[in-house]
Design an enzyme around this catalytic site. Structure first.
Site, mmCIF file in Angstrom:
data_model
loop_
_atom_site.group_PDB
_atom_site.id
_atom_site.type_symbol
_atom_site.label_atom_id
_atom_site.label_comp_id
_atom_site.label_asym_id
_atom_site.label_seq_id
_atom_site.Cartn_x
_atom_site.Cartn_y
_atom_site.Cartn_z
ATOM 1 N N SER A 62 3.561 -5.116 0.437
ATOM 2 C CA SER A 62 3.097 -3.840 0.996
ATOM 3 C C SER A 62 3.195 -2.711 -0.022
ATOM 4 C CB SER A 62 3.946 -3.486 2.211
ATOM 5 O OG SER A 62 3.727 -2.146 2.590
ATOM 6 N N TYR A 100 -2.184 0.724 0.840
ATOM 7 C CA TYR A 100 -2.476 1.827 1.747
ATOM 8 C C TYR A 100 -3.220 2.836 0.898
ATOM 9 C CZ TYR A 100 0.173 0.248 5.804
ATOM 10 O OH TYR A 100 0.599 -0.438 6.911
ATOM 11 N N THR A 124 -5.792 -2.063 3.509
ATOM 12 C CA THR A 124 -5.609 -1.986 4.961
ATOM 13 C C THR A 124 -6.375 -0.790 5.501
ATOM 14 O OG1 THR A 124 -3.479 -3.069 4.775
ATOM 15 C CG2 THR A 124 -3.877 -1.806 6.790
ATOM 16 N N LYS A 135 -8.418 -5.382 5.331
ATOM 17 C CA LYS A 135 -7.567 -5.867 6.425
ATOM 18 C C LYS A 135 -7.672 -4.910 7.606
ATOM 19 C CE LYS A 135 -2.655 -6.973 7.355
ATOM 20 N NZ LYS A 135 -2.020 -5.823 8.009
ATOM 21 N N HIS A 146 -3.140 -5.393 13.214
ATOM 22 C CA HIS A 146 -1.853 -4.873 12.725
ATOM 23 C C HIS A 146 -0.719 -5.269 13.689
ATOM 24 C CE1 HIS A 146 -0.808 -1.787 9.484
ATOM 25 N NE2 HIS A 146 0.370 -2.012 10.016
#
Ligand code: FNR
Length: 383
Positions: free
Chosen positions: A125, A149, A175, A257, A281
């Site tokens: 992440s 992100y 994402t 995603k 998610h």
């Protein structure tokens, strides 16, 4: 050796009186993790944006049943897949899960070691507690992807993806479903957002572009970094056309995603993505949204084999992996379960959870009459 042989190890250890260190049933595993974690940390992982979609994610799996076939030769089995020219031993990847330091201080480093030991790709992440470079260092040549992100500033986005490329990550997962954080009742109840006390920001505070704009470095004072992170974390104004800037920033494959609509899958393809991850998610963003598994068949039909389709949100056992494959997924991401393993037994716990899911996948596939994961198709299921 087959993944299913993991059960023999457990039974053999039983002959010497040993019992599994972690509960076997997934519900019990989660419960046990809840006993060792703080209330805040447990709910940060277990909770969602409400419960409707989390429940729907699981209920969708229940509506499909496997239809086993008999007397096929399943003595030799193969769970391997190929993704972006890399052969992987199994169709499992670890979903990006942020800020694992709320579970254990080793956090992503422990997960990375477990993943590497099994050659299962870890998707790191953006909001991790250890930098992408230090995670890469623990993994040697084993497969890893970086989840982005997508920050407000194109310079920061470029810096992050280029660092990932340099550190040997094989793909970028962007994402799209988190343009802001959803209304999450449990976290609000606990007034708990770990980023605000500086956790999960290692990829930012180690970034040259990010550091340049700080009045004081995070080693002296975390607060300016937290503020800059909050400004940068997400950008609600982003649209499909912005993907072009990411495309220019890296040669790595780019997956998106959070796709649950076939028209978004079409748009993603039109904008040149290399892969699609069907996901809601884990029910943490739009409560009341479609179950991820229910979104999968239409997305897969739209994509029609042009790029890989991956899936997450609700994978808990072997049957789930097979059902997702039968409905069009080329590979699946394991999410919350490995965090329960991390909570209970660190690196070993993560490895054990992965091995259990793979063993169950292998055995269930064999017992359903299939020797090769690549042969699992829609005929495996009845609705
Ligand atoms: C997530 N997820 C997530 N996704 C992402 O792209 N970046 C992230 O940093 C995170 N962080 C994160 C934290 C926690 C605590 C959870 C539970 C989830 C979503 C994750 O990648 C995946 O989509 C879901 O976990 C899938 O749902 P299940 O199968 O875990 O229920």
């Amino acid at each position: 050796m087959h993944y299913g042989d993991h059960q023999l190890k457990i039974y053999q250890a039983g002959l010497k009186g040993a019992r599994p260190r972690m509960p076997m049933r997934m519900e019990d595993l989660e419960h046990a993790a809840g006993q060792v974690l703080s209330k805040e940390s447990y709910w940060y992982v277990a909770g969602g944006a409400g419960e409707v979609t989390m429940d729907a994610n699981r209920a969708a799996f229940d509506r499909y049943r496997i239809h086993p076939r008999m007397l096929t030769d399943v003595s030799e089995r193969d769970l391997s897949i190929t993704l972006f020219d890399r052969t992987l031993p199994s169709p499992l990847l670890l979903a990006p899960i942020g800020v694992q330091s709320i579970i254990r201080p080793e956090a992503e480093l422990a997960v990375a070691k477990a993943a590497a030991s099994l050659n299962v790709p870890m998707i790191l992440s953006t909001v991790s507690a250890h930098s992408m470079e230090s995670v890469a260092e623990t993994m040697g040549g084993s497969p890893r992807w970086f989840q982005l992100y997508w920050p407000r500033s194109p310079e920061l986005a470029e810096s992050l993806v280029q660092r990932a490329e340099q550190a040997g990550y094989d793909a970028i997962v962007v994402t799209l479903d988190t343009k802001m954080m959803a209304w999450r009742a449990q976290d609000l109840q606990n007034a708990f957002l770990p980023f605000l006390n500086g956790q999960g920001l290692a990829n930012y505070t180690s970034d040259p572009w990010f550091r340049e704009g700080l009045e004081r470095p995070p080693e002296e004072d975390m607060w300016p970094s937290v503020r800059r992170w909050a400004e940068q974390f997400a950008d609600p104004s982003k649209t499909w056309k912005d993907l072009a800037t990411l495309r220019q920033a890296t040669n790595l494959p780019i997956l998106v995603k959070g796709i649950v609509h076939p028209d978004d899958a079409r748009l993603a393809l039109e904008h040149g993505v290399d892969g699609i991850i069907v996901s809601n998610h884990g029910g943490r963003q739009v409560d009341g949204s479609i179950a991820a598994l229910d979104a999968l068949p239409d997305v897969a039909t739209m994509v029609n084999g042009r790029v890989p389709v991956l899936f997450d949100s609700g994978i808990r056992n072997g049957a789930d992996v097979l059902k997702a494959k039968a409905l069009g997924a080329d590979a699946v991401l394991l999410g919350r379960p490995y965090i329960w393993g991390l909570a209970l037994d660190g690196e070993d716990g993560v490895r054990e959870v992965i091995q259990r899911v793979l063993a169950d996948t292998d055995l269930t596939m064999a017992l359903a009459g299939k020797a090769n994961f690549s042969d699992v198709d829609r005929d495996l299921l009845v609705e």
